[in-house]
Design an enzyme around this catalytic site. Structure first.
Site, PDB file in Angstrom:
ATOM      1  CG  HIS A  74      -5.722  -5.889   1.347  1.00 42.81           C
ATOM      2  ND1 HIS A  74      -6.184  -6.525   2.479  1.00 42.81           N
ATOM      3  CD2 HIS A  74      -4.460  -5.503   1.635  1.00 42.81           C
ATOM      4  CE1 HIS A  74      -5.239  -6.527   3.392  1.00 42.81           C
ATOM      5  NE2 HIS A  74      -4.171  -5.911   2.912  1.00 42.81           N
ATOM      6  CD  GLU A  75      -2.261  -3.976  -0.849  1.00 46.08           C
ATOM      7  OE1 GLU A  75      -1.927  -3.229   0.093  1.00 46.08           O
ATOM      8  OE2 GLU A  75      -2.175  -5.233  -0.778  1.00 46.08           O
ATOM      9  CG  HIS A  85      -3.392  -1.221   3.721  1.00 44.20           C
ATOM     10  ND1 HIS A  85      -3.368  -1.451   5.091  1.00 44.20           N
ATOM     11  CD2 HIS A  85      -3.038  -2.403   3.148  1.00 44.20           C
ATOM     12  CE1 HIS A  85      -3.028  -2.714   5.316  1.00 44.20           C
ATOM     13  NE2 HIS A  85      -2.831  -3.323   4.156  1.00 44.20           N
ATOM     14  CD  GLU A 133       0.151  -1.374   3.154  1.00 41.46           C
ATOM     15  OE1 GLU A 133       0.389  -2.307   2.355  1.00 41.46           O
ATOM     16  OE2 GLU A 133       0.242  -1.485   4.388  1.00 41.46           O
TER      17      GLU A 133
HETATM   18  N1  BES Z   1       1.047  -4.443   3.710  1.00 41.21           N
HETATM   19  C1  BES Z   1       0.817  -5.724   3.159  1.00 41.21           C
HETATM   20  C2  BES Z   1       2.069  -6.392   2.629  1.00 41.21           C
HETATM   21  C3  BES Z   1       3.138  -6.618   3.656  1.00 41.21           C
HETATM   22  C4  BES Z   1       2.846  -7.138   4.890  1.00 41.21           C
HETATM   23  C5  BES Z   1       4.446  -6.336   3.342  1.00 41.21           C
HETATM   24  C6  BES Z   1       3.856  -7.350   5.809  1.00 41.21           C
HETATM   25  C7  BES Z   1       5.446  -6.552   4.271  1.00 41.21           C
HETATM   26  C8  BES Z   1       5.158  -7.059   5.502  1.00 41.21           C
HETATM   27  C9  BES Z   1      -0.221  -5.688   2.046  1.00 41.21           C
HETATM   28  O1  BES Z   1      -1.228  -4.751   2.262  1.00 41.21           O
HETATM   29  C10 BES Z   1      -0.911  -7.018   2.024  1.00 41.21           C
HETATM   30  O2  BES Z   1      -1.506  -7.349   3.001  1.00 41.21           O
HETATM   31  N2  BES Z   1      -0.827  -7.744   0.927  1.00 41.21           N
HETATM   32  C11 BES Z   1      -1.472  -9.022   0.780  1.00 41.21           C
HETATM   33  C12 BES Z   1      -2.745  -8.829   0.018  1.00 41.21           C
HETATM   34  C13 BES Z   1      -3.956  -9.411   0.537  1.00 41.21           C
HETATM   35  C14 BES Z   1      -4.174  -9.823   1.899  1.00 41.21           C
HETATM   36  C15 BES Z   1      -5.201  -9.128  -0.239  1.00 41.21           C
HETATM   37  C16 BES Z   1      -0.529  -9.951   0.039  1.00 41.21           C
HETATM   38  O3  BES Z   1       0.591  -9.537  -0.246  1.00 41.21           O
HETATM   39  O4  BES Z   1      -0.900 -11.068  -0.242  1.00 41.21           O
HETATM   40 ZN    ZN Z   2      -2.482  -5.337   3.839  1.00 44.77          ZN
END
Ligand code: BES
Ligand code: ZN
Length: 618
Positions: free
Chosen positions: A299-300, A303, A275
């Protein structure tokens, strides 16, 4: 609740002593040396008398000097020995003018990043789709910003930033900010891009990408960016972006970040999405061709409120970011499809992810707590679906107790309004919940708060989800599990007729939690449903796992190929782990990893090395 506000994942001066109020970055991007070099100016405010020094987080940075920017007076500094999990503390003697409470100063640090900076992946032209230009991108969450910038690398500190980035003339640079101009460079082979992020953000939301990027408009405030080869596909796949933004605004209030762009990264990007403000980063594995994986964009987008406006004060409170965001993501999708049933279906799918995560860690593992303790822990090691699914289920459960979805949505809006631009703890949220729903005190007394926050394993209470949309998946799953060899011919392509892509994914997720199927079952399933040919990454991933689980040896080369090709941790880690567990594929998996390691993203390479018990320093 023992509420912890201290962030165990930072070595920097605590926020009650000094806060960074602004960052100013000036970088030269050198693809030959694989370094960013230049300086950062940090405006800091001293909040207590007698602090004396400023401590910042760093990892693998070379610091060439530190100055009081106003006077150009050199400041004494020392870089402490590195700690494996959290990096090295940079201690800077504050100037005499910045010793007292309420004083402030601007510290300039000249430095260079390391070619092995954990936040950065440097791709050579051969590793891109276009094959002509190199490519660079960052991933700072959770604690990789310190390998990019010496800073208070904790989500409890928020500051706006400005940046100037100088890159080879033919490349485009973007950041998690609004583009504020381009400048010619004294060196005519280079070009300088300027950025401004006026909203205060935590360090983990700083992001940069440099490459042969193109863009297409996809809405009044949105563009999709990528290498030329992906850009049209991206425009189609993410055409619902503006509707999602408007749905989110209707739920949570105005979008404050100006632009909302999407960047499609190379396949090595370690997450589904990230995000980064003004510019969400997404994996190309979302390009399914039918918008079926656009939920990651919802999702993003969510955020932009939960996470980027209201931020967890440390990674121990990550569920405030991710649990809330999953909850809002499903509200958006439910509203867009006009059906609560759809939202319930998504929640049912989430329970499967939660079960997988609990089984992977073991059901009494401390990382399965909603509020894990991260003392001396690399948050990447603790990362899983737990804060996402336990967190969003907890909110769903509270919504049920409140008894009315409108009232709970009004609470969410009020919560954002109350805490926007701040970093908060679980206690802050809980206090606000109680003050908002004063008339519900007796209902909330029923809640086993401690159990939800501090007990391992699955959720203490499972809300009742409407199973209308998952019933067909369960039925088909049960049929496959019960079928004997004679009955296998009764299955056919038409079984999946009328099922959405999401339902096919749910069917496979259910099968994965059942005892292994026979090789013959897998063979039949493959020929009926043609899963080998799917262009959908979520289907492909589950199908490969199901084959491995069944001991279907023919799948090994394909599974290894996919595990190496995708940097997305959600796919690569389980596949590598499954292949490692199985005697037949173990050695091949390790060899393939060692061969590919150089080309992998540093975060993926580190995590997979741990999973395969390969020396991480190698
Ligand atoms: N912020 C996260 C990605 C993240 C989490 C990066 C922890 C580094 C450490 C992002 O918003 C996320 O949750 N992505 C998910 C998407 C989903 C749950 C729809 C992913 O990467 O799968
Ligand atoms: Zn997330």
């Amino acid at each position: 609740m023992a509420d912890r506000r201290v962030d165990p994942c930072t070595l920097s001066t605590p926020v009650d002593q000094i806060v960074t109020t602004k960052l100013n970055l000036d970088w030269d991007v050198d693809f030959e040396k694989k370094t960013l070099s230049g300086n950062v100016k940090l405006d800091v405010k001293i909040l207590k008398d007698g602090v004396g020094k400023l401590v910042l987080d760093t990892r693998d940075l070379s610091i060439s000097g530190v100055w009081n920017d106003a006077t150009n007076e050199k400041l004494t500094f020392a870089l402490q020995d590195p700690n494996q999990a959290v990096g090295s503390a940079l201690e800077i003697q504050l100037p005499s003018s910045a010793q007292q409470k309420e004083s402030s100063c601007c510290i300039r640090i000249e430095y260079q990043t390391s070619p092995s900076a954990s936040a950065l992946q440097w791709l050579n032209p051969a590793q891109t789709v276009g094959k002509k230009q190199p490519y660079l991108f960052s991933q700072c969450q959770a604690i990789h910003a310190r390998s990019l910038i010496p800073c208070q690398d904790t989500p409890s500190v928020k500051a706006p930033y400005d940046a100037k980035v100088t890159v080879p003339r033919d490349l485009v640079a973007l950041m998690s900010a609004v583009r504020s101009g381009e400048e010619a460079c004294s060196d005519s082979a280079k070009k300088t891009y300027c950025f401004e992020q006026k909203v205060p953000i935590p360090s983990y939301l700083v992001a940069i990408v440099v490459g042969a990027l193109e863009s297409r408009d996809i809405g009044p405030r949105s563009r999709v960016w990528s290498e030329a080869e992906y850009v049209e596909k991206g425009k189609e796949e993410f055409s619902e972006t503006e509707t999602m933004l408007q749905t989110a605004e209707a739920l949570l209030g105005p979008y404050v970040w100006g632009q909302y762009d999407l960047l499609i990264l190379p396949p090595s990007f370690p997450y589904g999405g990230m995000e980064n403000p003004c510019l969400t980063f997404v994996t190309p594995t979302l390009l399914a061709g039918d918008k079926s994986l656009a939920s990651v964009v919802a999702h993003e987008i969510s955020h932009s409120w939960t996470g980027n406006l209201v931020t967890n004060c440390s990674w121990e409170h990550m569920w405030l970011n991710e649990g809330f965001t999953v909850f809002v993501e499903r509200k958006i999708l439910g509203r867009m499809k006009g059906s609560e049933k759809e939202r319930h279906f998504q929640c049912i799918g989430g329970q499967k992810d939660l079960r997988q995560a609990v089984e992977t860690f073991g059901e009494s593992h401390p990382y399965t707590h909603l509020l894990p303790l991260l003392e001396k822990v690399d948050p990447d090691d603790a990362f899983s679906s737990i804060p996402y699914e336990k967190g969003s289920t907890f909110l769903f459960y509270l919504e049920t107790l409140v008894g009315n979805t409108d009232d709970f949505e009004a609470f969410l809006r009020a919560y954002i309004e109350k805490f926007k631009y701040q970093s908060i703890s679980t206690q802050d949220w809980k206090d606000f919940l109680f003050s908002y729903f004063q008339d519900k005190a007796s209902v909330f007394n029923e809640v086993e708060w401690d159990k939800w926050f501090h007990s391992p394993g699955m959720c203490p209470v499972l809300p009742k989800f409407d199973t209308t949309l998952s019933d067909a998946c369960t039925k088909l799953c049960d049929r496959w599990c019960a079928a004997d060899f004679m009955e296998l011919e009764e299955f056919g392509a038409s079984d999946l007729k009328g099922m959405s892509t999401g339902q096919v994914i749910e069917f496979l997720s259910q099968l994965l939690l059942k005892p292994a199927l026979s090789e013959l079952h897998i063979h039949s399933m493959g020929s009926c449903y043609k899963f080998d040919d799917t262009g959908n990454s979520e289907i492909k991933f589950r199908w490969l796992r199901l084959c491995i689980k069944a001991g279907y040896a023919k799948i090994i080369p394909k599974a290894i190929e996919y595990a190496c090709k995708t940097g997305r941790l959600k796919f690569a880690r389980p596949l590598f782990k499954d292949l490692y567990k199985w005697q037949k594929s173990r050695q091949k998996a390790v060899e393939a990893f060692l061969e590919n390691r150089e080309n992998m993203h540093p975060i993926t390479a580190t995590m997979v090395a741990k999973d395969l018990e390969v020396d991480t320093q190698q």
